[in-house]
Scaffold this active site. Structure first.
Site, PDB file in Angstrom:
ATOM      1  CG  ASN A   1      -1.861   1.063   1.346  1.00  0.00           C
ATOM      2  OD1 ASN A   1      -1.802   2.017   0.578  1.00  0.00           O
ATOM      3  ND2 ASN A   1      -2.768   0.972   2.300  1.00  0.00           N
TER       4      ASN A   1
ATOM      5  NE  ARG B   1      -5.686   2.191  -0.687  1.00  0.00           N
ATOM      6  CZ  ARG B   1      -5.897   2.919   0.398  1.00  0.00           C
ATOM      7  NH1 ARG B   1      -5.080   2.835   1.412  1.00  0.00           N
ATOM      8  NH2 ARG B   1      -6.919   3.724   0.458  1.00  0.00           N
TER       9      ARG B   1
ATOM     10  CG  HIS C   1     -11.898   5.212   2.101  1.00  0.00           C
ATOM     11  ND1 HIS C   1     -12.491   6.281   2.718  1.00  0.00           N
ATOM     12  CD2 HIS C   1     -10.575   5.293   2.369  1.00  0.00           C
ATOM     13  CE1 HIS C   1     -11.557   7.004   3.333  1.00  0.00           C
ATOM     14  NE2 HIS C   1     -10.395   6.420   3.138  1.00  0.00           N
TER      15      HIS C   1
ATOM     16  N   GLY D   1     -11.519   7.778   9.183  1.00  0.00           N
ATOM     17  CA  GLY D   1     -10.106   7.865   9.578  1.00  0.00           C
ATOM     18  C   GLY D   1      -9.660   9.291   9.332  1.00  0.00           C
TER      19      GLY D   1
ATOM     20  NE  ARG E   1      -8.098  14.135   2.477  1.00  0.00           N
ATOM     21  CZ  ARG E   1      -8.164  12.837   2.255  1.00  0.00           C
ATOM     22  NH1 ARG E   1      -9.131  12.334   1.511  1.00  0.00           N
ATOM     23  NH2 ARG E   1      -7.266  12.020   2.755  1.00  0.00           N
TER      24      ARG E   1
ATOM     25  NE  ARG F   1      -5.553   9.446  18.795  1.00  0.00           N
ATOM     26  CZ  ARG F   1      -4.658   8.672  18.203  1.00  0.00           C
ATOM     27  NH1 ARG F   1      -4.324   7.547  18.747  1.00  0.00           N
ATOM     28  NH2 ARG F   1      -4.092   9.033  17.072  1.00  0.00           N
TER      29      ARG F   1
ATOM     30  CD  GLU G   1      -8.016   0.464   3.311  1.00  0.00           C
ATOM     31  OE1 GLU G   1      -7.317   0.887   4.253  1.00  0.00           O
ATOM     32  OE2 GLU G   1      -8.466   1.191   2.424  1.00  0.00           O
TER      33      GLU G   1
HETATM   34  P1  ADP Z   1      -5.754   6.924   8.099  1.00  0.00           P
HETATM   35  O1  ADP Z   1      -6.897   7.449   7.287  1.00  0.00           O
HETATM   36  O2  ADP Z   1      -4.552   7.805   8.075  1.00  0.00           O
HETATM   37  O3  ADP Z   1      -5.474   5.456   7.925  1.00  0.00           O
HETATM   38  P2  ADP Z   1      -6.798   6.111  10.670  1.00  0.00           P
HETATM   39  O4  ADP Z   1      -7.844   5.205  10.146  1.00  0.00           O
HETATM   40  O5  ADP Z   1      -5.640   5.518  11.399  1.00  0.00           O
HETATM   41  O6  ADP Z   1      -6.267   7.121   9.589  1.00  0.00           O
HETATM   42  O7  ADP Z   1      -7.542   7.144  11.657  1.00  0.00           O
HETATM   43  C1  ADP Z   1      -6.877   8.198  12.258  1.00  0.00           C
HETATM   44  C2  ADP Z   1      -7.873   8.951  13.128  1.00  0.00           C
HETATM   45  O8  ADP Z   1      -8.389   8.048  14.134  1.00  0.00           O
HETATM   46  C3  ADP Z   1      -7.282  10.144  13.852  1.00  0.00           C
HETATM   47  O9  ADP Z   1      -8.168  11.247  13.768  1.00  0.00           O
HETATM   48  C4  ADP Z   1      -7.241   9.656  15.286  1.00  0.00           C
HETATM   49  O10 ADP Z   1      -7.376  10.723  16.195  1.00  0.00           O
HETATM   50  C5  ADP Z   1      -8.461   8.772  15.346  1.00  0.00           C
HETATM   51  N1  ADP Z   1      -8.435   7.910  16.539  1.00  0.00           N
HETATM   52  C6  ADP Z   1      -7.601   6.886  16.805  1.00  0.00           C
HETATM   53  N2  ADP Z   1      -7.857   6.386  18.048  1.00  0.00           N
HETATM   54  C7  ADP Z   1      -8.861   7.134  18.565  1.00  0.00           C
HETATM   55  C8  ADP Z   1      -9.574   7.143  19.805  1.00  0.00           C
HETATM   56  N3  ADP Z   1      -9.289   6.283  20.777  1.00  0.00           N
HETATM   57  N4  ADP Z   1     -10.552   8.057  19.971  1.00  0.00           N
HETATM   58  C9  ADP Z   1     -10.852   8.938  18.998  1.00  0.00           C
HETATM   59  N5  ADP Z   1     -10.221   8.992  17.812  1.00  0.00           N
HETATM   60  C10 ADP Z   1      -9.229   8.111  17.600  1.00  0.00           C
END
Ligand code: ADP
Length: 394
Positions: A9, A91, A180, A210, A241, A285, A382
């Site tokens: 990926n 990917r 996605h 995400g 975004r 978070r 994925e």
């Molecule tokens: P990507 O699209 O880069 O793969 P991810 O699927 O890893 O991203 O998601 C990242 C997001 O998930 C970030 O906004 C992160 O703050 C959020 N996140 C991860 N763990 C938690 C949590 N425990 N509570 C709230 N948000 C979280």
């Protein structure tokens, strides 16, 4: 000899990879090459029974990154011989209208992927380099391209067309493609397994939340509509975004900021979303923590994020004529009890009822016993989906 399939990926400056023993789907190794193109690039891998290796060294480009990866696999003993790798799945961000399913890469297919680069200038070039390097280094291996857009090729024109002159679609391919796809397809299958029902009997809404975020309406296993559009900028509000906005804002901002369209695109892609509204962070978070300590901008950012998700859920319930299951996935969907709770609040008349305790416990099924709609928290994977696609082709 093991039947090993590798999923690659390649993102804008990273390569994530995972090796699976097939058909058992056991993970043999997984890792990341980060900061490609920089002096402090990092190669890290976990393999075997919890062994770890990581190395910081300059990695000039994608070609060197993949070559380093393949060399390390034998040096670390992850595989005794690269011949154990029977297939590699890549990917690929954009398959345009040409690819509606994962495809074995031939020279001809590679040229067609290159031809889609215009539609995804930030991502497809990295994907193409990854494929070419593996083809050169492992000439006997089957390479399969797995497209982020392919799953959405089942959308009907009334959902994928923009109401601009039709010839702009015909001449330049301007339409909704959606992204996605691998993740939405994977969690929809998992959802059917969890509910013990055939996917062909289910109307599902998948919320992949995400850093990038999109929603997909899936009826009988097929994508009906999805929130991302011509590019992954459209639809939901995301980490940085903006999601959907009035297209006239672009010209207005160009005038006001005395700048050009690429600068405005930069604002939409990198300075907007949760970050732009909270003026604090793109990380959910951090937004939640700030909100708890009374930060009103963080509260507003999260409320906007949630309302846009609800907007699409409502829309897709109508477009599908009902809903059986609502899925939360992606970093936010899998982890944020707060977002899941806010998204589903007050929807009992629509048949969606969350069980607070199950939600807090991060259970897989988090709906109440009386909810008509099942609500699920599912970890997306994925890379595994890519490996399955490769194994099917083999
Ligand atoms: P990507 O699209 O880069 O793969 P991810 O699927 O890893 O991203 O998601 C990242 C997001 O998930 C970030 O906004 C992160 O703050 C959020 N996140 C991860 N763990 C938690 C949590 N425990 N509570 C709230 N948000 C979280």
């Amino acid at each position: 000899m093991n039947n090993i399939v590798m999923a690659v990926n390649a993102g804008s400056s990273t390569i994530k990879f995972q090796l699976f023993e097939m058909p058992s789907e056991q993970v043999v190794a997984k890792g990341l090459i980060d900061k490609i193109g920089k002096q402090d690039a990092v190669f890290s891998i976990t393999y075997g029974e919890g062994k770890k290796f990581s190395l910081e060294e300059p990695i000039s480009d994608y070609k060197s990154a993949i070559e380093n990866l393949l060399t390390s696999l034998t040096e670390l003993g992850v595989v005794s011989d690269l011949g154990e790798i029977i297939g590699v799945g890549h990917r690929v961000a954009h398959g345009g209208e040409r690819f509606s399913q994962a495809t074995v890469v031939t020279e001809e297919v590679l040229q067609e992927i290159v031809a889609q680069t215009e539609l995804a200038p930030l991502h497809n070039p990295a994907n193409v380099t990854g494929i070419k390097t593996v083809m050169n280094t492992l000439p006997d291996v089957c390479n399969v391209a797995v497209f982020d857009t392919a799953f959405h090729q089942t959308m009907k024109p009334e959902y994928y067309l923009y109401a601009i002159p039709y010839e702009l679609y015909q001449k330049y391919g301007v339409r909704r493609y959606g992204f996605h796809g691998t993740s939405h397809a994977y969690v929809a299958e998992l959802c059917a397994e969890e509910l013990g029902k055939p996917l062909s009997d289910l109307k599902v809404i998948s919320c992949h939340l995400g850093s990038g975020a999109s929603i997909c309406a899936i009826d009988s296993g097929e994508s009906v509509n999805t929130s991302m559009g011509f590019t992954p900028l459209a639809g939901l509000m995301m980490g940085t975004r903006c999601g959907d906005i009035d297209p006239s804002i672009s010209g207005y901002l160009q005038d006001k900021l005395n700048t050009d369209s690429s600068q405005v695109q930069e604002i939409y892609n990198k300075e907007s979303g949760l970050l732009g509204i909270s003026q604090l962070s793109n990380d959910c978070r951090e937004i939640e923590l700030a909100m708890e300590s009374g930060n009103l901008q963080a509260q507003l950012a999260l409320d906007m994020f949630v309302e846009r998700i609800r907007h699409f859920i409502g829309s897709y319930m109508v477009q599908m004529g009902g809903l059986d299951a609502l899925i939360f996935t992606g970093g936010i969907g899998e982890n944020s009890r707060t977002v899941r709770s806010k998204v589903t609040a007050g929807l009992s008349r629509l048949g969606i009822e969350m069980d607070d305790e199950r939600n807090k416990a991060n259970d897989t099924l988090i709906h109440s016993d009386t909810s008509k709609v099942s609500v699920l928290v599912l970890n997306t994977n994925e890379e595994l989906m890519i490996a399955r696609e490769v194994y099917q082709k083999l």
